[in-house]
Scaffold this motif. Structure first.
Motif, short mmCIF file in Angstrom:
data_model
loop_
_atom_site.label_atom_id
_atom_site.label_comp_id
_atom_site.label_asym_id
_atom_site.label_seq_id
_atom_site.Cartn_x
_atom_site.Cartn_y
_atom_site.Cartn_z
N ASN A 1 -88.32 -51.34 -66.67
CA ASN A 1 -87.95 -52.30 -65.60
C ASN A 1 -86.65 -51.59 -65.25
OD1 ASN A 1 -89.85 -54.18 -65.02
ND2 ASN A 1 -89.06 -55.47 -66.82
N ASP A 2 -85.53 -51.04 -66.07
CA ASP A 2 -84.48 -50.52 -65.57
C ASP A 2 -84.68 -49.48 -64.84
OD1 ASP A 2 -82.30 -52.30 -66.22
OD2 ASP A 2 -81.99 -51.10 -68.44
N PHE A 3 -85.49 -48.50 -64.79
CA PHE A 3 -86.13 -47.34 -64.08
C PHE A 3 -86.81 -47.84 -62.75
CE2 PHE A 3 -85.73 -43.64 -67.17
CZ PHE A 3 -84.76 -43.22 -66.67
N LEU A 4 -87.72 -48.66 -62.68
CA LEU A 4 -88.63 -48.79 -61.77
C LEU A 4 -88.77 -50.11 -61.15
CD1 LEU A 4 -91.95 -47.63 -63.96
CD2 LEU A 4 -90.67 -46.28 -62.18
N SER A 5 -88.11 -51.01 -61.37
CA SER A 5 -88.04 -52.32 -60.96
C SER A 5 -86.74 -52.73 -60.09
CB SER A 5 -87.94 -53.41 -61.74
OG SER A 5 -89.27 -53.42 -62.31
N GLU A 6 -86.72 -53.42 -58.91
CA GLU A 6 -85.73 -53.93 -58.00
C GLU A 6 -84.87 -54.52 -59.06
OE1 GLU A 6 -84.85 -53.11 -55.23
OE2 GLU A 6 -86.66 -52.25 -54.19
N GLY A 7 -83.50 -54.40 -58.98
CA GLY A 7 -82.48 -55.06 -60.09
C GLY A 7 -82.54 -54.28 -61.26
N GLY A 8 -83.35 -53.35 -61.46
CA GLY A 8 -83.02 -52.42 -62.67
C GLY A 8 -81.78 -51.60 -62.73
N LYS A 9 -81.01 -51.42 -63.80
CA LYS A 9 -79.95 -50.49 -64.11
C LYS A 9 -79.78 -49.33 -63.33
CE LYS A 9 -78.24 -53.28 -67.81
NZ LYS A 9 -77.64 -53.20 -69.39
N GLY B 1 -84.63 -55.50 -68.64
CA GLY B 1 -84.71 -54.04 -68.27
C GLY B 1 -85.17 -53.00 -69.44
N GLY B 2 -85.06 -53.69 -70.54
CA GLY B 2 -85.91 -52.88 -71.64
C GLY B 2 -87.20 -53.14 -71.70
#
Length: 209
Positions: free
Chosen positions: A19-27, A97-98
């Protein structure tokens, strides 16, 4: 495109689908969002993974180390990327995120390799063992980032004797120059094929038939 892929001998290596790479809101997402949207990264990753499963091509998750408190603090010389992870806590274990992006969850028949500490999915993991035990000779490397983990994993795969395919629009990077270097300058020195998602899915579907 002249490459052919025997589904019994081919694996898609899905690198770091967090998620941190691919999602809105990811770091990390804001740093690669522009290029990711330009190339249609998410849709193309979905297409590659879906077509692979439908064609009998094995999907192998190649995850980065999920950050935990204490990581790298006693290391002699963590890399610049590892220092950034230490500071920002990217892909933190036990956090949203992880976690893997909801569209990229392991399914029956998939393989999840051990987490890599650096940029290569092979170094200090069981990835090579898992691939060999499943009879894999051809790997298609997709995910993130084009100029770090994708390139390092692809180079290592070539050194180990695998046939390596890169997919131009199923990866992204922070800068256009990094994408150019990955596919026009560096990729041709180690990859046996550099294709588009449409090329790849056509080849997978043809192999299935």
């Amino acid at each position: 495109m002249t490459e052919t892929y025997d589904p019994r001998r081919t694996a898609v290596l899905l690198v770091d689908p967090y998620n941190d790479f691919l999602s809105e809101g990811g770091k990390v997402w804001p740093h690669l969002e522009l290029i990711a949207k330009e190339v249609g990264l998410l849709d193309h990753l979905r297409s590659v993974v879906t077509c692979a499963r439908e064609s009998g091509v094995r999907v192998v998750f190649v995850p980065h180390r999920r950050w935990e408190p204490g990581d790298y603090e006693t290391w002699d010389h963590p890399s610049p990327t590892q220092r950034k992870i230490q500071e920002r806590h990217n892909f933190a274990r036990g956090t949203w995120g992880g976690q893997f992006h909801p569209d990229f969850q392991p399914q029956a028949g998939d393989v999840v390799a051990q987490e890599h500490w650096g940029q290569s999915g092979f170094a200090n993991t069981d990835l090579d063992l898992q691939l060999k035990q499943h009879g894999i000779t051809h790997v298609v490397v997709v995910g993130l980032l084009a100029n770090t983990c994708i390139e390092s994993t692809g180079r290592f795969a070539m050194e180990l004797g695998y046939h390596v395919t890169l997919v131009r629009d199923a990866t992204a990077a922070f800068l256009p120059e990094e994408m150019h270097a990955s596919h026009e300058l560096n990729g041709p020195t180690y990859a046996h094929a550099i294709v588009t998602t449409d090329d790849l899915t056509t080849a997978f579907t043809g192999a299935q038939a």
